[in-house]
Design a protein around this motif. Structure first.
Motif, PDB file in Angstrom:
ATOM      1  N   ARG A   1      19.637  -9.834 -41.403  1.00 45.24           N
ATOM      2  CA  ARG A   1      19.189  -9.632 -40.020  1.00 45.24           C
ATOM      3  C   ARG A   1      19.979 -10.489 -39.036  1.00 45.24           C
ATOM      4  NH1 ARG A   1      14.371  -6.778 -40.390  1.00 45.24           N
ATOM      5  NH2 ARG A   1      13.418  -6.782 -42.477  1.00 45.24           N
TER       6      ARG A   1
ATOM      7  N   ASN B   1      14.336 -14.004 -38.782  1.00 44.48           N
ATOM      8  CA  ASN B   1      13.030 -13.477 -38.382  1.00 44.48           C
ATOM      9  C   ASN B   1      12.853 -12.083 -38.971  1.00 44.48           C
ATOM     10  OD1 ASN B   1      10.967 -12.108 -36.705  1.00 44.48           O
ATOM     11  ND2 ASN B   1      11.022 -14.016 -35.528  1.00 44.48           N
ATOM     12  N   LEU B   2      11.679 -11.820 -39.543  1.00 43.85           N
ATOM     13  CA  LEU B   2      11.437 -10.506 -40.160  1.00 43.85           C
ATOM     14  C   LEU B   2      11.459  -9.369 -39.151  1.00 43.85           C
ATOM     15  CD1 LEU B   2       8.601 -11.350 -42.725  1.00 43.85           C
ATOM     16  CD2 LEU B   2      10.942 -10.625 -43.246  1.00 43.85           C
ATOM     17  N   GLN B   3      11.246  -9.680 -37.886  1.00 40.52           N
ATOM     18  CA  GLN B   3      11.256  -8.646 -36.854  1.00 40.52           C
ATOM     19  C   GLN B   3      12.646  -8.427 -36.258  1.00 40.52           C
ATOM     20  OE1 GLN B   3       8.375 -10.839 -37.047  1.00 40.52           O
ATOM     21  NE2 GLN B   3       7.670  -9.026 -38.156  1.00 40.52           N
TER      22      GLN B   3
ATOM     23  N   GLU C   1      16.618  -7.403 -35.865  1.00 36.06           N
ATOM     24  CA  GLU C   1      17.357  -6.182 -36.190  1.00 36.06           C
ATOM     25  C   GLU C   1      18.139  -6.354 -37.498  1.00 36.06           C
ATOM     26  OE1 GLU C   1      21.051  -3.526 -34.314  1.00 36.06           O
ATOM     27  OE2 GLU C   1      20.111  -5.136 -33.147  1.00 36.06           O
TER      28      GLU C   1
END
Length: 372
Positions: free
Chosen positions: A178, A182-184, A186
């Motif tokens: 990513r 952070n898992l959120q 892109e």
């Protein structure tokens, strides 16, 4: 014509700053680095046989004092504890990668020659997966520096140029790299199990990585396994200089001993019980000298020691396997050379047996190896 005093002062300041950068280790001005291994083993001397000073957790910050070959002398930020740590266990904070390139050998046996020619004398030989530092290129030849040994030339057809950071392997399919930790964030690229990546840094459960294609991003440390790569010339002895070199002879005494779940010998074993019994019965001093408290289960045993590439296995290394469908470790054995390992099998040949890593079942399930 006189040079203005301010310019002389600036020039002198620049020279001093440059010299400080060049001599930061020697002058005691340390760089900061981060431990990127689950167990960063700090040793008293700059070699794998050195006594263990302390085992540092993933993410621990240290100060680099000096470098000797492939080893750094590091100090904890408390200013008291110090020792030597292998280069692949740390990431230098803020390092952008050396201007020198790193190469991985792809031939099963690669000749290192004294001159850039097929007629050049062979200085040494390297096995597949060995790392070299690329100093320069002359047509189809790379001049390389071995981590333990002389300079020489290797043909570029048998060298894969990769990012100059410690190597790691992806443990699960569909692993996301990513844009941020952070898992959120892109997704930049999706990787699969056994893909190779290179670790540039670590932060709060995430590795800052660079792919083989030089794509940079962040990936969860839970799906990554660090691989310690030690250059080993083929024409040097592959046997250990430590106390595990005779483990094959010791372990073979138990061939045919029955398999029984949740037992640790001497009349029956499960897989991890066999490893636990052999090492704690015959090599307790070896474990104590290195500060190793070997766990009982195969899953926990897989987290002890330094990870090693499959191509770099030595007698006494522990080899681990999963069930073939997930990454969870559920089997362990002791490597005894010639691509073979000894283990307590629960299969059709129940009991302690010798198997080959090339057998379809074990080749498919092979997960990792560690060196104690």
């Amino acid at each position: 014509m006189k040079v203005p005093k301010i310019r002389v002062k600036l020039l002198a300041t620049s020279v001093v700053m440059f010299m400080m950068l060049l001599t930061s280790f020697a002058s005691g001005q340390a760089n900061e680095a981060t431990i990127i291994a689950n167990q960063g083993i700090l040793r008293r001397t700059a070699n794998f046989e050195g006594d263990v000073v302390e085992t540092l957790a993933l993410g621990t910050q240290v100060l680099l004092q000096e470098k000797s070959g492939d080893w750094y002398r590091v100090q904890l930020t408390n200013g008291i504890t110090e020792g030597w740590m292998y280069k692949d266990l740390i990431a230098v904070n803020g390092e952008k990668g050396s201007s020198l390139k790193k190469g991985i050998t792809t031939a099963s046996t690669l000749n290192v020659r004294g001159t850039p020619s097929l007629q050049g004398s062979v200085v040494t030989q390297l096995s597949s997966g060995s790392e070299v530092t690329i100093l320069s290129q002359e047509e189809e030849w790379y001049q390389v520096q071995l981590s333990q040994g002389p300079k020489g030339f290797v043909h570029s057809d048998f060298i894969e140029v990769v990012p100059n950071f410690p190597q790691a392997q992806v443990l699960e399919n569909n692993s996301k790299v990513r844009t941020t930790a952070n898992l959120q964030a892109e997704t930049i690229v999706t990787l699969n199990k056994a893909d190779i990546i290179f670790i540039k840094g670590y932060q709060d459960g995430w590795y800052n990585v660079v792919t083989k294609d030089f794509i940079e991003g962040w990936i969860s440390n839970e799906v990554v396994e660090l691989q310690v790569n030690v250059v080993r010339p083929v024409n040097r002895s592959g046997t250990r200089s430590n106390g595990l070199s005779n483990i094959k002879t010791v372990a073979e005494k138990y061939i045919g001993t029955p398999y029984r779940y949740a037992t640790a010998g001497p009349n029956s074993f499960d897989c991890s019980g066999f490893v636990f019994y052999i090492l704690n019965t015959y090599y307790k001093d070896y474990l104590n000298e290195r500060g190793i408290d070997l766990p009982r289960s195969s899953r926990d045993q897989a987290n002890v020691g330094a990870s090693v590439n499959k191509s770099q296995l030595q007698t006494g290394d522990l080899v681990f396997f999963n069930n073939g469908t997930t990454s969870t470790i559920n089997h362990v054995g002791i490597y005894i050379g010639n691509n073979q390992f000894i283990h307590a099998s629960s299969g059709r040949s129940m009991g302690v047996i010798i198997s080959s890593l090339d057998e379809a079942n074990y080749k498919r399930r092979y997960a990792k190896a560690t060196r104690l």
